[in-house]
Design a protein around this motif. Structure first.
Motif, PDB file in Angstrom:
ATOM      1  N   THR A 251      47.232  46.271  53.025  1.00 33.61           N
ATOM      2  CA  THR A 251      47.839  45.010  52.610  1.00 33.61           C
ATOM      3  C   THR A 251      46.946  44.377  51.561  1.00 33.61           C
ATOM      4  OG1 THR A 251      48.875  44.650  54.758  1.00 33.61           O
ATOM      5  CG2 THR A 251      48.601  42.722  53.350  1.00 33.61           C
ATOM      6  N   LEU A 252      47.542  43.978  50.421  1.00 35.10           N
ATOM      7  CA  LEU A 252      46.817  43.322  49.335  1.00 35.10           C
ATOM      8  C   LEU A 252      47.300  41.877  49.235  1.00 35.10           C
ATOM      9  CD1 LEU A 252      46.916  46.105  46.574  1.00 35.10           C
ATOM     10  CD2 LEU A 252      45.097  45.635  48.238  1.00 35.10           C
ATOM     11  N   ILE A 253      46.355  40.922  49.304  1.00 31.35           N
ATOM     12  CA  ILE A 253      46.662  39.497  49.192  1.00 31.35           C
ATOM     13  C   ILE A 253      45.990  38.963  47.932  1.00 31.35           C
ATOM     14  CG2 ILE A 253      46.528  37.231  50.302  1.00 31.35           C
ATOM     15  CD1 ILE A 253      48.210  39.218  51.840  1.00 31.35           C
ATOM     16  N   PRO A 254      46.771  38.506  46.952  1.00 28.80           N
ATOM     17  CA  PRO A 254      46.161  37.999  45.711  1.00 28.80           C
ATOM     18  C   PRO A 254      45.383  36.705  45.967  1.00 28.80           C
ATOM     19  CG  PRO A 254      48.514  38.441  45.444  1.00 28.80           C
ATOM     20  CD  PRO A 254      48.231  38.493  46.901  1.00 28.80           C
ATOM     21  N   GLU A 255      44.259  36.535  45.259  1.00 28.13           N
ATOM     22  CA  GLU A 255      43.539  35.263  45.247  1.00 28.13           C
ATOM     23  C   GLU A 255      43.882  34.548  43.945  1.00 28.13           C
ATOM     24  OE1 GLU A 255      39.072  33.353  45.735  1.00 28.13           O
ATOM     25  OE2 GLU A 255      39.311  35.373  44.910  1.00 28.13           O
ATOM     26  N   VAL A 256      44.427  33.367  44.091  1.00 22.45           N
ATOM     27  CA  VAL A 256      44.898  32.602  42.932  1.00 22.45           C
ATOM     28  C   VAL A 256      43.968  31.420  42.719  1.00 22.45           C
ATOM     29  CG1 VAL A 256      46.858  31.388  41.914  1.00 22.45           C
ATOM     30  CG2 VAL A 256      47.262  33.310  43.462  1.00 22.45           C
ATOM     31  N   SER A 257      43.514  31.235  41.484  1.00 21.18           N
ATOM     32  CA  SER A 257      42.619  30.128  41.158  1.00 21.18           C
ATOM     33  C   SER A 257      43.390  28.817  41.105  1.00 21.18           C
ATOM     34  CB  SER A 257      41.932  30.395  39.813  1.00 21.18           C
ATOM     35  OG  SER A 257      42.904  30.356  38.762  1.00 21.18           O
ATOM     36  N   ALA A 258      42.649  27.719  40.946  1.00 22.74           N
ATOM     37  CA  ALA A 258      43.285  26.403  40.863  1.00 22.74           C
ATOM     38  C   ALA A 258      44.209  26.309  39.657  1.00 22.74           C
ATOM     39  CB  ALA A 258      42.209  25.316  40.801  1.00 22.74           C
ATOM     40  N   GLU A 259      43.937  27.093  38.642  1.00 25.90           N
ATOM     41  CA  GLU A 259      44.795  27.076  37.442  1.00 25.90           C
ATOM     42  C   GLU A 259      46.027  27.963  37.601  1.00 25.90           C
ATOM     43  OE1 GLU A 259      41.558  27.892  37.399  1.00 25.90           O
ATOM     44  OE2 GLU A 259      40.780  25.918  36.795  1.00 25.90           O
ATOM     45  N   GLY A 260      46.156  28.656  38.776  1.00 27.07           N
ATOM     46  CA  GLY A 260      47.322  29.499  39.005  1.00 27.07           C
ATOM     47  C   GLY A 260      47.163  30.912  38.510  1.00 27.07           C
ATOM     48  N   ARG A 261      45.948  31.320  38.167  1.00 24.04           N
ATOM     49  CA  ARG A 261      45.701  32.664  37.663  1.00 24.04           C
ATOM     50  C   ARG A 261      45.158  33.545  38.783  1.00 24.04           C
ATOM     51  NH1 ARG A 261      41.301  35.266  35.275  1.00 24.04           N
ATOM     52  NH2 ARG A 261      40.043  33.367  35.534  1.00 24.04           N
ATOM     53  N   VAL A 262      45.656  34.800  38.863  1.00 22.04           N
ATOM     54  CA  VAL A 262      45.148  35.751  39.853  1.00 22.04           C
ATOM     55  C   VAL A 262      43.775  36.226  39.407  1.00 22.04           C
ATOM     56  CG1 VAL A 262      45.512  37.976  40.984  1.00 22.04           C
ATOM     57  CG2 VAL A 262      47.461  36.497  40.525  1.00 22.04           C
ATOM     58  N   VAL A 263      42.785  35.974  40.267  1.00 21.31           N
ATOM     59  CA  VAL A 263      41.404  36.343  39.909  1.00 21.31           C
ATOM     60  C   VAL A 263      40.919  37.556  40.695  1.00 21.31           C
ATOM     61  CG1 VAL A 263      40.803  33.997  39.202  1.00 21.31           C
ATOM     62  CG2 VAL A 263      40.476  34.693  41.589  1.00 21.31           C
ATOM     63  N   GLY A 264      41.710  38.024  41.644  1.00 18.10           N
ATOM     64  CA  GLY A 264      41.314  39.191  42.432  1.00 18.10           C
ATOM     65  C   GLY A 264      42.249  39.375  43.614  1.00 18.10           C
ATOM     66  N   CYS A 265      41.915  40.340  44.462  1.00 18.55           N
ATOM     67  CA  CYS A 265      42.749  40.635  45.630  1.00 18.55           C
ATOM     68  C   CYS A 265      41.867  40.939  46.840  1.00 18.55           C
ATOM     69  CB  CYS A 265      43.652  41.849  45.370  1.00 18.55           C
ATOM     70  SG  CYS A 265      45.039  41.509  44.289  1.00 18.55           S
ATOM     71  N   PHE A 266      42.311  40.428  47.989  1.00 19.21           N
ATOM     72  CA  PHE A 266      41.714  40.806  49.264  1.00 19.21           C
ATOM     73  C   PHE A 266      42.470  42.029  49.793  1.00 19.21           C
ATOM     74  CE2 PHE A 266      40.981  36.251  48.839  1.00 19.21           C
ATOM     75  CZ  PHE A 266      39.613  36.172  49.082  1.00 19.21           C
ATOM     76  N   GLU A 267      41.729  42.996  50.266  1.00 17.09           N
ATOM     77  CA  GLU A 267      42.327  44.264  50.705  1.00 17.09           C
ATOM     78  C   GLU A 267      42.011  44.496  52.181  1.00 17.09           C
ATOM     79  OE1 GLU A 267      41.363  48.962  49.943  1.00 17.09           O
ATOM     80  OE2 GLU A 267      41.473  47.650  48.177  1.00 17.09           O
ATOM     81  N   LEU A 268      43.039  44.796  52.967  1.00 20.51           N
ATOM     82  CA  LEU A 268      42.890  45.084  54.403  1.00 20.51           C
ATOM     83  C   LEU A 268      43.627  46.376  54.712  1.00 20.51           C
ATOM     84  CD1 LEU A 268      41.943  44.156  57.234  1.00 20.51           C
ATOM     85  CD2 LEU A 268      44.123  42.952  57.452  1.00 20.51           C
ATOM     86  N   THR A 269      42.900  47.369  55.251  1.00 19.77           N
ATOM     87  CA  THR A 269      43.480  48.687  55.515  1.00 19.77           C
ATOM     88  C   THR A 269      43.262  49.059  56.977  1.00 19.77           C
ATOM     89  OG1 THR A 269      43.104  49.420  53.249  1.00 19.77           O
ATOM     90  CG2 THR A 269      43.438  51.138  54.911  1.00 19.77           C
ATOM     91  N   PHE A 270      44.339  49.479  57.639  1.00 21.25           N
ATOM     92  CA  PHE A 270      44.276  49.916  59.028  1.00 21.25           C
ATOM     93  C   PHE A 270      44.610  51.397  59.126  1.00 21.25           C
ATOM     94  CE2 PHE A 270      45.034  45.352  59.678  1.00 21.25           C
ATOM     95  CZ  PHE A 270      44.067  45.082  60.631  1.00 21.25           C
ATOM     96  N   ASP A 271      44.040  52.049  60.142  1.00 22.22           N
ATOM     97  CA  ASP A 271      44.340  53.455  60.444  1.00 22.22           C
ATOM     98  C   ASP A 271      45.527  53.493  61.397  1.00 22.22           C
ATOM     99  OD1 ASP A 271      44.426  56.109  61.004  1.00 22.22           O
ATOM    100  OD2 ASP A 271      42.432  56.241  61.905  1.00 22.22           O
ATOM    101  N   LEU A 272      46.657  54.005  60.932  1.00 19.41           N
ATOM    102  CA  LEU A 272      47.872  54.083  61.745  1.00 19.41           C
ATOM    103  C   LEU A 272      48.073  55.464  62.350  1.00 19.41           C
ATOM    104  CD1 LEU A 272      50.472  52.155  59.539  1.00 19.41           C
ATOM    105  CD2 LEU A 272      48.890  51.254  61.248  1.00 19.41           C
ATOM    106  N   THR A 273      47.091  56.346  62.201  1.00 21.24           N
ATOM    107  CA  THR A 273      47.299  57.741  62.616  1.00 21.24           C
ATOM    108  C   THR A 273      47.652  57.852  64.087  1.00 21.24           C
ATOM    109  OG1 THR A 273      45.637  58.364  60.966  1.00 21.24           O
ATOM    110  CG2 THR A 273      46.286  60.041  62.561  1.00 21.24           C
TER     111      THR A 273
END
Length: 651
Positions: A251-273
């Protein structure tokens, strides 16, 4: 008004009274103990703070009496009062200065300070510091609450690298952050465990390198969507540093600055095997259950048909004394018997074959199969057996377990294996190990048959236990081998699982319950004892299928019985009521109506019928009270019926 004049201060009694009055006005408790540990002086606060009875406090009262009173009323907590008294009196005799706090059972906190007085004894002061300690505790709680609120609300603490790593490294997931240039700024320990990355230098990590070009190409569009401001989740297969194939969900969650610009992404990965594997196994189990029920119903009808076919073909063959029709009868009988064998295998898959379970030495069973099959294996194929000493016996059926070993070994041979290894260990399953297995927690013998053959794809693994499913060429197998193994293991209240990778071989794992009875309680190799020929007399045949009834009646007549017939349980009970001379009851188990064959057998036993035999094409074992009643599995011929009657003749 004349006030009394105070006593002269040079009067010892007056001075003592004045001193006592002053001491009684002090909030602190006070005692003076002499060198013999006897009370010399005290004040009222001493009695009030320590709740001593007034009649207990007097000049000359022993220090030990106060300690004993406290110990017996539980002021010092649980323990031996005598030991508590002895310990405290011994410490007092040392006349060493002391300062400590003691919490009483009522919550009161006393500070006790003792000062030795040379040549006299020691003075002890007792202060109630309960309010002070409560205030200190409240101050600490308020400080802790303030720290908690500061921790929650302070942006700098949330972004602290040390705090963040401490949290994220403890989570069983992969956590990362990358900027708008797709450069990693943070990686948790999961990336090191999965891909062997150096998480202390995330800026040097390339997703394309650790995932592989093919996987990266598959997911890069999702990364682009996240950097455009859209939260996305996606699943994909990947391979970790230890060579394991995993199914990951990111799952990727964008980080948006106060000006409304995407400055990066938080990434969370799970093992579903494991979750996917458990879901697949559950779906497979449900499918197997449905197939088993369908197979069982079909087998019942086919067994009745085969009984009629075999019975009539056998009668024609007996009548053809000169063998004029042998060229037609022999292949027809052979085909019918092969059909009966096929139905027996289907019944094994459906768990409808009676299970003659007993404690089985699994190692001995596997070793016997290896000795039997080794001469038929290709040259160079290695097969080995390993198991710890003292392996417990499994609750199973020896002959069918050997059939299962044989089936798995021959399948490995056909898969082109150069090595086959059978390993066994005693295993105590816990709840977290049961996902998808659908077996009761407890002790099991875990048996693993692994090979290095061609392996199977996930699609083949999902169907490998289905009846009639096979990847072999036509004529090389019916597709019932593994289906029969599956049904047998489940009938033993065990489980079976398969893990396979194309090009790397397969591993079949069986779990069989550990036998609770001694291993020598049952001798699985003992043949049934043959009894004398049963006395011929009147037999009651209960069967709802008219054609089957006709065939079995002929068998009984040929064996010398006079036969009465009933097509359901109600008719059978009526005949039993009116005919006391019945020697043999032969009844089908499944019949229409409220009374099945087992209930007819119970009623016949109550009426004194000496010989009772049940027959079924849909048998699933007998009830506890009918455990000694023999069961004849359809289809059967006259010879099988005669042998059963001899084996179970009354004494």
């Amino acid at each position: 008004m004349n006030l009394p004049l105070p006593a002269p201060l040079d009067d010892p009694l007056a001075r003592y009274a004045a001193l006592q009055t002053a001491l009684d006005l002090i909030d602190q408790g006070f005692t003076l103990i002499d060198r013999n540990l006897r009370l010399v002086a005290w004040n009222e606060s001493f009695l009030r703070l320590l709740d001593f009875p007034p009649d207990m406090v007097h000049a000359g009262a022993t220090f030990e009496s106060f300690i004993r009173y406290n110990a017996e009323r539980g002021d010092y907590g649980p323990g031996d009062p005598q030991a508590m008294v002895a310990e405290r009196v011994a410490m007092a005799r040392r006349f060493v200065a002391h300062d400590f706090e003691r919490a009483r059972p009522n919550g009161q906190v006393l500070r006790i300070t003792g000062v030795p007085v040379p040549g006299i004894g020691f003075i002890t002061l007792y202060s109630d510091v309960s309010v002070q300690r409560q205030s200190e505790r409240q101050i600490r709680e308020h400080a802790a609450e303030l720290e908690r609120r500061v921790a929650e609300r302070t942006q700098e603490l949330r972004r602290s690298e040390s705090q963040l790593r401490l949290i994220t490294d403890s989570i069983p997931a992969l956590i990362a952050y990358f900027d708008e240039q797709r450069a990693y700024r943070y990686l948790n320990r999961g990336y090191q465990e999965w891909f062997g990355l150096d998480t202390s230098q995330p800026e040097k990590v390339s997703a394309k390198e650790y995932l592989g070009a093919a996987t990266y190409q598959r997911i890069r569009s999702n990364v682009a969507r996240a950097l455009a401001g859209e939260a996305v989740s996606y699943e994909y297969p990947t391979e970790t540093i230890d060579g394991r194939s995993r199914i990951a969900r990111t799952t990727l969650i964008p980080e948006v600055s106060a000006e409304g610009r995407v400055v990066g992404c938080f990434e969370l990965t799970f093992d579903l095997t494991e979750m996917r594997r458990a879901e697949d196994m559950l779906a497979q189990a449900k499918k197997m259950e449905a197939l088993g029920q369908l197979t069982s119903g079909l087998a019942h009808d086919f067994n009745n048909m085969l009984t009629v076919i075999l019975g009539n073909l056998g009668a024609i063959q007996q009548a053809d004394t000169e063998g004029q029709h042998a060229e037609y009868l022999t292949p027809a009988l052979g085909a019918a018997r092969r059909g009966a064998e096929l139905i027996r295998n289907l019944m094994g898959f459906a768990r409808r074959q009676p299970l003659e379970a007993q404690p089985v030495d699994v190692c001995a069973a596997a070793a016997a199969v290896i000795r039997l099959v080794r001469p038929t294996l290709p040259p160079g194929l290695e097969i080995g057996l390993s198991a710890p000493e003292g392996l417990p016996h499994a609750w199973s059926e020896a002959s069918r377990l050997q059939d299962a070993f044989l089936n798995l070994i021959l399948n490995a041979r056909d898969a082109g294996a150069s090595q086959i290894r059978i390993t066994m260990v005693p295993h105590a399953l816990h709840c977290d190990q049961l996902r998808g297995l659908r077996i009761t927690p407890g002790p099991y013998v875990r048996i693993r048959v692994s090979d290095d053959g061609c392996g199977m794809t996930p699609a083949v693994c999902a169907r490998v236990f289905e009846p009639f499913f096979t990847t072999k060429r036509p004529g090389q197998g019916t597709g019932l081998g593994l289906a029969t193994v599956y049904g047998f293991v489940r009938q033993c209240e065990g489980a079976i699982d398969v893990v396979s990778t194309p090009g790397r071989g397969s591993s079949f794992t069986l779990w069989l319950p550990v036998a609770e009875t001694p291993a020598d309680a049952v001798d699985p190799g003992s043949p049934p004892l043959a009894g004398p020929e049963g006395r011929r007399g009147l037999a009651l045949l209960v069967e709802d299928e008219a054609e089957v009834r006709k065939v079995v009646r002929r068998y009984l007549v040929d064996l010398g019985y006079a036969v009465l017939e009933a097509e359901n349980g109600s008719e059978a009970l009526a005949i039993l009521e009116d005919t006391p001379a019945i020697e043999l009851l032969l009844s089908d188990v499944m019949m229409p109506g409220e009374l099945d064959g087992r209930e007819v057998a119970r009623r016949a036993r109550e009426r004194g019928v000496r010989r009772i035999v049940l027959m079924s094409g849909h048998a699933s074992g007998s009830d506890h009270d009918l455990a000694d009643v023999p069961l004849l599995t359809k289809p059967f011929d006259q010879a099988a019926l005669a042998q059963l009657l001899r084996d179970h003749a009354p004494h």
